[in-house]
Structure formats: structure tokens, C-alpha cells
Design a protein around this motif. Structure first.
Motif, PDB file in Angstrom:
ATOM      1  N   ARG A  87       0.825  -1.206   0.000  1.00  0.00           N
ATOM      2  CA  ARG A  87       0.000   0.000   0.000  1.00  0.00           C
ATOM      3  C   ARG A  87       0.864   1.263   0.000  1.00  0.00           C
ATOM      4  NH1 ARG A  87      -5.168   0.721  -0.002  1.00  0.00           N
ATOM      5  NH2 ARG A  87      -5.900   2.813   0.401  1.00  0.00           N
ATOM      6  N   TRP A  88       0.312   2.331  -0.546  1.00  0.00           N
ATOM      7  CA  TRP A  88       0.837   3.688  -0.394  1.00  0.00           C
ATOM      8  C   TRP A  88       0.537   4.143   1.025  1.00  0.00           C
ATOM      9  CZ3 TRP A  88       2.899   7.474  -3.866  1.00  0.00           C
ATOM     10  CH2 TRP A  88       2.876   8.793  -3.403  1.00  0.00           C
ATOM     11  N   VAL A  89       1.509   4.773   1.690  1.00  0.00           N
ATOM     12  CA  VAL A  89       1.327   5.236   3.061  1.00  0.00           C
ATOM     13  C   VAL A  89       1.409   6.755   3.073  1.00  0.00           C
ATOM     14  CG1 VAL A  89       2.193   5.151   5.418  1.00  0.00           C
ATOM     15  CG2 VAL A  89       2.367   3.118   3.941  1.00  0.00           C
ATOM     16  N   ASP A  90       0.310   7.415   3.401  1.00  0.00           N
ATOM     17  CA  ASP A  90       0.299   8.869   3.456  1.00  0.00           C
ATOM     18  C   ASP A  90       1.357   9.380   4.434  1.00  0.00           C
ATOM     19  OD1 ASP A  90      -1.760   9.047   1.636  1.00  0.00           O
ATOM     20  OD2 ASP A  90      -3.339   9.226   3.144  1.00  0.00           O
ATOM     21  N   GLY A  91       2.106  10.364   3.990  1.00  0.00           N
ATOM     22  CA  GLY A  91       3.153  10.938   4.828  1.00  0.00           C
ATOM     23  C   GLY A  91       4.489  10.232   4.728  1.00  0.00           C
ATOM     24  N   THR A  92       4.516   9.066   4.104  1.00  0.00           N
ATOM     25  CA  THR A  92       5.762   8.307   3.931  1.00  0.00           C
ATOM     26  C   THR A  92       6.044   8.045   2.455  1.00  0.00           C
ATOM     27  OG1 THR A  92       5.523   7.208   6.080  1.00  0.00           O
ATOM     28  CG2 THR A  92       6.969   6.156   4.474  1.00  0.00           C
ATOM     29  N   SER A  93       5.090   7.485   1.759  1.00  0.00           N
ATOM     30  CA  SER A  93       5.256   7.212   0.333  1.00  0.00           C
ATOM     31  C   SER A  93       5.281   8.525  -0.443  1.00  0.00           C
ATOM     32  CB  SER A  93       4.116   6.328  -0.174  1.00  0.00           C
ATOM     33  OG  SER A  93       4.050   5.120   0.550  1.00  0.00           O
ATOM     34  N   MET A  94       6.031   8.509  -1.555  1.00  0.00           N
ATOM     35  CA  MET A  94       6.164   9.716  -2.365  1.00  0.00           C
ATOM     36  C   MET A  94       6.679   9.323  -3.751  1.00  0.00           C
ATOM     37  SD  MET A  94       9.687  10.006  -2.703  1.00  0.00           S
ATOM     38  CE  MET A  94      10.021  11.744  -3.040  1.00  0.00           C
ATOM     39  N   HIS A  95       6.864  10.335  -4.598  1.00  0.00           N
ATOM     40  CA  HIS A  95       7.526  10.104  -5.873  1.00  0.00           C
ATOM     41  C   HIS A  95       8.243  11.371  -6.298  1.00  0.00           C
ATOM     42  CE1 HIS A  95       4.527  12.480  -8.071  1.00  0.00           C
ATOM     43  NE2 HIS A  95       3.607  11.867  -7.339  1.00  0.00           N
ATOM     44  N   PRO A  96       9.410  11.244  -6.937  1.00  0.00           N
ATOM     45  CA  PRO A  96      10.058  12.409  -7.530  1.00  0.00           C
ATOM     46  C   PRO A  96       9.186  12.955  -8.663  1.00  0.00           C
ATOM     47  CG  PRO A  96      11.531  10.501  -7.434  1.00  0.00           C
ATOM     48  CD  PRO A  96      10.154  10.011  -7.142  1.00  0.00           C
ATOM     49  N   ALA A 117      10.038   4.459 -19.308  1.00  0.00           N
ATOM     50  CA  ALA A 117       8.772   5.121 -19.602  1.00  0.00           C
ATOM     51  C   ALA A 117       8.788   6.529 -19.028  1.00  0.00           C
ATOM     52  CB  ALA A 117       7.598   4.333 -19.010  1.00  0.00           C
ATOM     53  N   PHE A 118       7.975   7.393 -19.587  1.00  0.00           N
ATOM     54  CA  PHE A 118       7.749   8.709 -18.996  1.00  0.00           C
ATOM     55  C   PHE A 118       6.700   8.495 -17.913  1.00  0.00           C
ATOM     56  CE2 PHE A 118       6.055  12.921 -18.414  1.00  0.00           C
ATOM     57  CZ  PHE A 118       7.160  13.746 -18.580  1.00  0.00           C
ATOM     58  N   ASP A 119       7.136   8.552 -16.652  1.00  0.00           N
ATOM     59  CA  ASP A 119       6.245   8.114 -15.592  1.00  0.00           C
ATOM     60  C   ASP A 119       6.721   8.625 -14.239  1.00  0.00           C
ATOM     61  OD1 ASP A 119       4.105   6.672 -14.407  1.00  0.00           O
ATOM     62  OD2 ASP A 119       4.471   4.983 -15.753  1.00  0.00           O
ATOM     63  N   GLU A 120       5.890   8.398 -13.232  1.00  0.00           N
ATOM     64  CA  GLU A 120       6.286   8.651 -11.853  1.00  0.00           C
ATOM     65  C   GLU A 120       7.010   7.430 -11.301  1.00  0.00           C
ATOM     66  OE1 GLU A 120       2.763  11.711 -10.408  1.00  0.00           O
ATOM     67  OE2 GLU A 120       2.533   9.563 -10.025  1.00  0.00           O
ATOM     68  N   ARG A 121       7.884   7.681 -10.310  1.00  0.00           N
ATOM     69  CA  ARG A 121       8.637   6.602  -9.674  1.00  0.00           C
ATOM     70  C   ARG A 121       8.201   6.519  -8.208  1.00  0.00           C
ATOM     71  NH1 ARG A 121      14.121   7.759  -9.349  1.00  0.00           N
ATOM     72  NH2 ARG A 121      13.795   9.956  -9.848  1.00  0.00           N
ATOM     73  N   TYR A 122       7.231   5.668  -7.951  1.00  0.00           N
ATOM     74  CA  TYR A 122       6.726   5.534  -6.588  1.00  0.00           C
ATOM     75  C   TYR A 122       7.834   5.034  -5.669  1.00  0.00           C
ATOM     76  CZ  TYR A 122       1.757   6.388  -7.470  1.00  0.00           C
ATOM     77  OH  TYR A 122       0.543   6.967  -7.748  1.00  0.00           O
ATOM     78  N   SER A 123       7.932   5.657  -4.497  1.00  0.00           N
ATOM     79  CA  SER A 123       8.989   5.343  -3.541  1.00  0.00           C
ATOM     80  C   SER A 123       8.410   5.192  -2.142  1.00  0.00           C
ATOM     81  CB  SER A 123      10.044   6.461  -3.539  1.00  0.00           C
ATOM     82  OG  SER A 123      10.557   6.695  -4.834  1.00  0.00           O
ATOM     83  N   TYR A 124       9.071   4.380  -1.342  1.00  0.00           N
ATOM     84  CA  TYR A 124       8.697   4.168   0.060  1.00  0.00           C
ATOM     85  C   TYR A 124       7.265   3.649   0.212  1.00  0.00           C
ATOM     86  CZ  TYR A 124      12.882   7.018   0.635  1.00  0.00           C
ATOM     87  OH  TYR A 124      14.160   7.514   0.553  1.00  0.00           O
ATOM     88  N   LEU A 125       6.878   2.769  -0.691  1.00  0.00           N
ATOM     89  CA  LEU A 125       5.611   2.064  -0.513  1.00  0.00           C
ATOM     90  C   LEU A 125       5.766   1.031   0.594  1.00  0.00           C
ATOM     91  CD1 LEU A 125       4.686   1.387  -4.259  1.00  0.00           C
ATOM     92  CD2 LEU A 125       3.768   3.193  -2.799  1.00  0.00           C
ATOM     93  N   SER A 126       4.675   0.686   1.221  1.00  0.00           N
ATOM     94  CA  SER A 126       4.673  -0.395   2.206  1.00  0.00           C
ATOM     95  C   SER A 126       4.382  -1.700   1.478  1.00  0.00           C
ATOM     96  CB  SER A 126       3.601  -0.138   3.275  1.00  0.00           C
ATOM     97  OG  SER A 126       3.495  -1.248   4.149  1.00  0.00           O
ATOM     98  N   VAL A 127       5.316  -2.632   1.522  1.00  0.00           N
ATOM     99  CA  VAL A 127       5.170  -3.902   0.814  1.00  0.00           C
ATOM    100  C   VAL A 127       5.165  -5.039   1.827  1.00  0.00           C
ATOM    101  CG1 VAL A 127       6.104  -5.384  -0.994  1.00  0.00           C
ATOM    102  CG2 VAL A 127       6.411  -2.903  -1.140  1.00  0.00           C
ATOM    103  N   ALA A 128       4.173  -5.893   1.748  1.00  0.00           N
ATOM    104  CA  ALA A 128       4.073  -7.025   2.676  1.00  0.00           C
ATOM    105  C   ALA A 128       5.280  -7.945   2.537  1.00  0.00           C
ATOM    106  CB  ALA A 128       2.790  -7.804   2.409  1.00  0.00           C
ATOM    107  N   GLU A 129       5.727  -8.510   3.646  1.00  0.00           N
ATOM    108  CA  GLU A 129       6.869  -9.430   3.616  1.00  0.00           C
ATOM    109  C   GLU A 129       6.602 -10.633   2.727  1.00  0.00           C
ATOM    110  OE1 GLU A 129       8.119 -10.573   7.481  1.00  0.00           O
ATOM    111  OE2 GLU A 129       8.628  -8.532   8.144  1.00  0.00           O
ATOM    112  N   SER A 130       5.336 -10.987   2.573  1.00  0.00           N
ATOM    113  CA  SER A 130       4.992 -12.158   1.767  1.00  0.00           C
ATOM    114  C   SER A 130       4.987 -11.865   0.274  1.00  0.00           C
ATOM    115  CB  SER A 130       3.613 -12.681   2.182  1.00  0.00           C
ATOM    116  OG  SER A 130       2.618 -11.674   2.024  1.00  0.00           O
TER     117      SER A 130
END
Length: 246
Positions: free
Chosen positions: A135-144, A174-187
Motif C-alpha cells: 500500500r501507499w502510506v500517506d506521509g511516507t510514500s512519495m515520488h520524484p 517510460a515517462f512516468d512517476e517513480r513511486y517510492s517508500y511504498l509499504s510492501v508485505a513481507e509475503s
């Protein structure tokens, strides 16, 4: 599954749209990429062209979604964070049936592909983060800032990794956003990353939720992303793998 797999693209609107993403445009481009045949009538992975329909995210949009039925083979979620205020597009109770039908579909092992803002959608669902595997986490996830970007195949030993390597030679641009600091489940199994702030950030993964067959793909901010041949190949590879298990 029929000889021509049927793909339903769920396009964000109302409760699940926002001012920054043209969900209608990107959903249309997804449909174009998946439905376009090559000269011999197959896509570049040797699978038949897909029969694609696009449907807006209304509370009754999934009323005909039956995991045991013969209507759809794959659900693509292309929706956004939206506005949860009840006066805008209904309260949580009005949308409960929609989320339950999607949960039943996913937990039955039927394929789901989440695109871009799918990591930041359905906050009112108790199951979507589990199904998606992150999931995207508000306040943590971002993109340049959006721009020309490079995404690299990870070394994960997963059967989809081999499919992606064959389709993209290990790199997607691609011409796109680079999502960063997403929360990814260990599984979850990460298959594609992008580098930001000296860190390799997951952008494509396979959910590890038990019994679920779901891929998340963070690319696709706007229609320009789908102009890239390697991005198109990535999308088709994900879809081919998801449908191969049905």
C-alpha cells in the motif's frame, strides 16, 4: 477461460478518482494495449489478443462478477484515492457490496492486476491491502517529479520474473512517476524496482496473500507511460502470467 480471455478494466470515478490522474484516459490506453493484436493475431508473448471492456467504478460495477461464472477472466483495478465523504458519492455502507464482491473474487484465486494508484485506493476496504500485498502510506510514500524513468528487473526467483525478462530484457523505460517508500508485505515477491535516494524501491510485485493471484504495477501515471514499448511489454507480460494460472 474462453479462447479469447476477457479483461475488465475498472476505471476510477466518483469516490475513487482524484484531480491528478485521468483514469478514463489511462484505462482506455490499457484497453488499447491489451486488445491490439499483432500481424499474426497474437500478442508478443504468443497469447491471443484480449477482449477488453472498461467500466467506471460505481457501487454496482461488480454486481456481475462471479468467480464461478463465465463473464470475466481478469480484473484490472485502475482507481484512485478519491473522496470518502458520504455527501460526495455515498457512504461506506453503500460501497460495502462492491468491496465484498472484489474480495470474494480475489480470495477464490481469480486474477487481479492493480495499476499505479491501486496502491492508494479502496481505503474503506478491510481486504484490499492484503489482496494487493502492499500500500501507499500517506506521509511516507512519495515520488520524484514525473519524467523519463528506468525500472529494473530484480533477481527474484519467480516464474513471472522469467516472463518479464523475456518481454523486457530486464529493463523498462517510460515517462512516468517513480513511486517510492511504498509499504510492501513481507509475503510479496518484488520483481521490478526503481532507484531513488540511493535505495531500490519496489514498483512491481506479486502478492503473497494465501490463495490470491494478484500483481501490483506502480507504473501508469498518465497515458504517456503506455507509449513506451517496454512498458507495454511489461503490462502484457503481467496479464499473460495472471491468466496462465486460470
Amino acid at each position: 477461460m474462453t479462447s479469447v480471455p476477457r479483461v475488465l478494466v475498472l476505471a476510477g470515478r466518483g469516490r475513487y478518482e482524484d484531480p491528478w490522474h485521468d483514469m478514463a484516459a489511462t484505462s482506455h490506453r490499457v484497453a488499447e494495449v491489451l486488445s491490439a493484436p499483432t500481424l499474426d493475431g497474437t500478442d508478443d508473448l504468443g497469447s491471443p489478443a484480449y477482449q477488453v471492456s472498461v467500466r467506471g467504478a460505481f457501487p454496482d460495477a461488480l454486481d456481475d462478477l462471479d468467480p464461478a461464472g463465465d463473464g470475466v477472466d481478469l480484473v484490472v483495478v485502475n482507481t484512485s484515492s478519491g473522496r470518502p465523504d458520504p455527501g460526495f458519492d455515498g457512504d461506506d455502507a453503500r460501497w460495502a457490496g462492491f468491496h465484498e464482491r472484489l474480495r470474494v473474487w480475489a480470495d477464490a484465486g481469480r486474477p487481479v492486476l492493480g495499476l499505479h494508484q491501486a496502491a492508494n485506493t479502496f481505503a474503506d476496504s478491510a481486504h484490499w491491502e492484503r489482496v494487493l500485498g502492499g500500500r501507499w502510506v500517506d506521509g511516507t510514500s512519495m515520488h520524484p517529479d514525473i519524467g523519463e524513468a528506468e525500472f529494473t528487473l530484480s533477481g527474484a526467483e519467480h516464474d513471472l520474473a522469467a516472463v518479464l525478462r523475456d518481454a523486457t530484457s530486464g529493463t523498462v523505460t517510460a515517462f512516468d512517476e517513480r513511486y517510492s517508500y511504498l509499504s510492501v508485505a513481507e509475503s510479496s515477491t518484488v520483481l521490478l524496482t526503481q532507484r531513488h535516494d540511493g535505495i531500490d524501491h519496489p514498483v512491481v510485485w506479486v502478492s503473497g496473500a494465501p490463495g490470491v493471484r494478484c500483481v501490483y504495477d506502480a507504473l501508469g501515471h498518465d497515458a504517456r507511460s503506455y507509449d513506451s514499448p517496454s512498458r507495454q511489454a511489461l503490462l502484457r507480460a503481467e496479464v499473460a502470467w495472471l491468466l496462465a494460472g486460470t
